[in-house]
Design a protein around this motif. Structure first.
Motif, mmCIF file in Angstrom:
data_model
loop_
_atom_site.group_PDB
_atom_site.id
_atom_site.type_symbol
_atom_site.label_atom_id
_atom_site.label_comp_id
_atom_site.label_asym_id
_atom_site.label_seq_id
_atom_site.Cartn_x
_atom_site.Cartn_y
_atom_site.Cartn_z
ATOM 1 N N LEU A 252 -64.907 -28.098 -22.853
ATOM 2 C CA LEU A 252 -65.128 -29.508 -23.134
ATOM 3 C C LEU A 252 -65.629 -29.693 -24.563
ATOM 4 O O LEU A 252 -66.608 -29.062 -24.966
ATOM 5 N N LEU A 253 -64.935 -30.547 -25.325
ATOM 6 C CA LEU A 253 -65.387 -30.906 -26.665
ATOM 7 C C LEU A 253 -66.520 -31.920 -26.531
ATOM 8 O O LEU A 253 -66.331 -33.002 -25.970
ATOM 9 N N VAL A 254 -67.673 -31.589 -27.026
ATOM 10 C CA VAL A 254 -68.838 -32.474 -26.859
ATOM 11 C C VAL A 254 -69.178 -33.220 -28.146
ATOM 12 O O VAL A 254 -70.007 -34.121 -28.140
ATOM 13 N N GLU A 255 -68.552 -32.864 -29.248
ATOM 14 C CA GLU A 255 -68.803 -33.556 -30.512
ATOM 15 C C GLU A 255 -67.474 -34.004 -31.109
ATOM 16 O O GLU A 255 -66.621 -33.191 -31.446
ATOM 17 N N GLY A 256 -67.281 -35.311 -31.217
ATOM 18 C CA GLY A 256 -66.054 -35.844 -31.782
ATOM 19 C C GLY A 256 -66.074 -35.779 -33.296
ATOM 20 O O GLY A 256 -67.136 -35.689 -33.923
ATOM 21 N N HIS A 257 -64.891 -35.836 -33.898
ATOM 22 C CA HIS A 257 -64.793 -35.744 -35.357
ATOM 23 C C HIS A 257 -64.063 -36.933 -35.966
ATOM 24 O O HIS A 257 -63.934 -37.003 -37.182
ATOM 25 N N ARG A 258 -63.584 -37.880 -35.158
ATOM 26 C CA ARG A 258 -62.928 -39.066 -35.693
ATOM 27 C C ARG A 258 -63.947 -40.088 -36.159
ATOM 28 O O ARG A 258 -63.766 -40.749 -37.170
ATOM 29 N N ASN A 259 -65.035 -40.223 -35.389
ATOM 30 C CA ASN A 259 -66.024 -41.240 -35.713
ATOM 31 C C ASN A 259 -67.421 -40.713 -35.412
ATOM 32 O O ASN A 259 -67.590 -39.615 -34.877
ATOM 33 N N SER A 260 -68.408 -41.505 -35.754
ATOM 34 C CA SER A 260 -69.798 -41.102 -35.533
ATOM 35 C C SER A 260 -70.627 -42.360 -35.318
ATOM 36 O O SER A 260 -70.085 -43.467 -35.185
ATOM 37 N N GLY A 261 -71.937 -42.228 -35.302
ATOM 38 C CA GLY A 261 -72.823 -43.384 -35.206
ATOM 39 C C GLY A 261 -72.609 -44.182 -33.936
ATOM 40 O O GLY A 261 -72.406 -43.632 -32.849
ATOM 41 N N THR A 262 -72.641 -45.494 -34.061
ATOM 42 C CA THR A 262 -72.555 -46.361 -32.890
ATOM 43 C C THR A 262 -71.199 -46.265 -32.199
ATOM 44 O O THR A 262 -71.118 -46.437 -30.972
ATOM 45 N N ILE A 263 -70.121 -46.016 -32.943
ATOM 46 C CA ILE A 263 -68.806 -45.903 -32.303
ATOM 47 C C ILE A 263 -68.793 -44.705 -31.352
ATOM 48 O O ILE A 263 -68.354 -44.807 -30.206
ATOM 49 N N ALA A 264 -69.286 -43.571 -31.838
ATOM 50 C CA ALA A 264 -69.326 -42.376 -30.996
ATOM 51 C C ALA A 264 -70.296 -42.545 -29.837
ATOM 52 O O ALA A 264 -69.991 -42.183 -28.693
ATOM 53 N N LYS A 265 -71.471 -43.092 -30.115
ATOM 54 C CA LYS A 265 -72.477 -43.258 -29.065
ATOM 55 C C LYS A 265 -71.998 -44.222 -27.993
ATOM 56 O O LYS A 265 -72.167 -43.968 -26.797
ATOM 57 N N ASN A 266 -71.383 -45.319 -28.405
ATOM 58 C CA ASN A 266 -70.928 -46.300 -27.423
ATOM 59 C C ASN A 266 -69.758 -45.802 -26.592
ATOM 60 O O ASN A 266 -69.562 -46.248 -25.457
ATOM 61 N N SER A 267 -68.978 -44.871 -27.123
ATOM 62 C CA SER A 267 -67.912 -44.296 -26.301
ATOM 63 C C SER A 267 -68.515 -43.559 -25.112
ATOM 64 O O SER A 267 -67.949 -43.565 -24.007
ATOM 65 N N GLU A 268 -69.665 -42.942 -25.307
ATOM 66 C CA GLU A 268 -70.358 -42.282 -24.203
ATOM 67 C C GLU A 268 -70.884 -43.315 -23.207
ATOM 68 O O GLU A 268 -70.824 -43.104 -21.986
ATOM 69 N N LEU A 269 -71.392 -44.440 -23.714
ATOM 70 C CA LEU A 269 -71.917 -45.477 -22.827
ATOM 71 C C LEU A 269 -70.792 -46.127 -22.019
ATOM 72 O O LEU A 269 -70.978 -46.473 -20.844
ATOM 73 N N ILE A 270 -69.632 -46.296 -22.654
ATOM 74 C CA ILE A 270 -68.473 -46.835 -21.927
ATOM 75 C C ILE A 270 -68.090 -45.902 -20.784
ATOM 76 O O ILE A 270 -67.877 -46.332 -19.644
ATOM 77 N N ASN A 271 -68.003 -44.609 -21.088
ATOM 78 C CA ASN A 271 -67.670 -43.640 -20.041
ATOM 79 C C ASN A 271 -68.727 -43.585 -18.957
ATOM 80 O O ASN A 271 -68.434 -43.253 -17.804
ATOM 81 N N GLY A 272 -69.961 -43.913 -19.334
ATOM 82 C CA GLY A 272 -71.040 -43.921 -18.349
ATOM 83 C C GLY A 272 -71.056 -45.157 -17.475
ATOM 84 O O GLY A 272 -71.900 -45.275 -16.582
#
Length: 267
Positions: free
Chosen positions: A44-64
């Protein structure tokens, strides 16, 4: 998938994907089913490389499964509340402004429905074309209209289609579903009593469309979220209304949000 496995049965295969994105078209969620089986080794890739900050964090919240009032907001992640009467105009104004900021190739506008609702792909494309290219040289093919400056997308693989560089110094064969570009020239096609459209693709190749292959070309100021899968943009804009109730799901929203590299805006 059955055909791929039969063809490559004597090979090692590495599958790369994101199980949280839109599922495969057709039966089964191929990647997720393989991982859930426990038979196939998976990392499992746990660190994305396309984006960071709120975009990356909110993708986790969406999945949650968290609702939008729990997301983190800043200049990179923006939510604009709208109603059915103002959402179309709001998006159009923002889209034009963001195209000026990032360049039109670096802005992606996506929505759930192709034809139904106030912010369908059809409604957005027709309105943006009317505003952005009105008065420019145009070509009509039946009910479909293209003008110089229009953003367009090729929607069918054509392995025999010739592409060429400026001045036709080099050429190659093959254009694929989802490739985007801009109409740069409209010429008379005297032989067929019609028009030819020249499109400058985003990867710096030119391609020509005539009435024989014009069905492969569509307006692409806006596309469906399904069509944007596998793409990315500096600025990603995404619209939802209750008219899209059939597609108001987590995977679709996550797929669109994770296309953004620098800025994500939703309505």
């Amino acid at each position: 998938m059955d055909a791929i496995l039969k063809y490559a049965r004597k090979s090692n295969i590495i599958f790369v994907g994101d199980v949280n994105q839109i599922a495969s078209v057709g039966p089964g969620k191929v990647l997720k089913d393989m991982i859930d089986s426990g038979v196939i080794p998976a990392k499992l890739l746990v660190e994305g490389h396309r984006n960071s900050g709120t975009i990356a964090k909110n993708s986790e919240l969406i999945n949650g499964g968290l609702s939008h009032d729990r997301y983190m907001y800043d200049e990179h992640f923006i939510y604009t509340p709208c109603n059915k009467d103002n959402i179309l105009n709001t998006i159009i104004v923002d889209y034009i402004n963001k195209c000026r900021q990032y360049g039109i190739k670096n802005v992606m506008l996506c929505t759930a429905m192709r034809e139904r609702g106030p912010v369908s792909v059809k409604a957005l494309n027709e309105n943006l074309q009317r505003i952005l290219t009105n008065g420019r040289k145009e070509a009509r093919f039946g009910s479909r209209l293209f003008r110089i400056g229009d953003r367009v997308m090729n929607r069918k693989n054509d392995y025999e289609q010739q592409l060429f560089t400026a001045g036709r110094k080099d050429s190659k064969l093959g254009i694929f579903n989802g490739e985007r570009g801009t109409v740069v020239s409209i010429l008379d096609d005297v032989e067929n009593d019609s028009k030819k459209i020249v499109v400058y693709l985003d990867d710096d190749w030119f391609v020509q469309y005539t009435k024989d292959n014009i069905d492969n070309l569509v307006l692409a100021y806006a596309t469906t979220i399904h069509k944007c899968q596998g793409s990315e943009a500096d600025c990603m804009m995404m619209a939802y209304t209750f008219s899209d109730y059939l597609l108001l799901n987590r995977s679709l929203f996550y797929t669109g949000e994770t296309r953004a590299k620098k800025e994500f805006r939703f309505y």
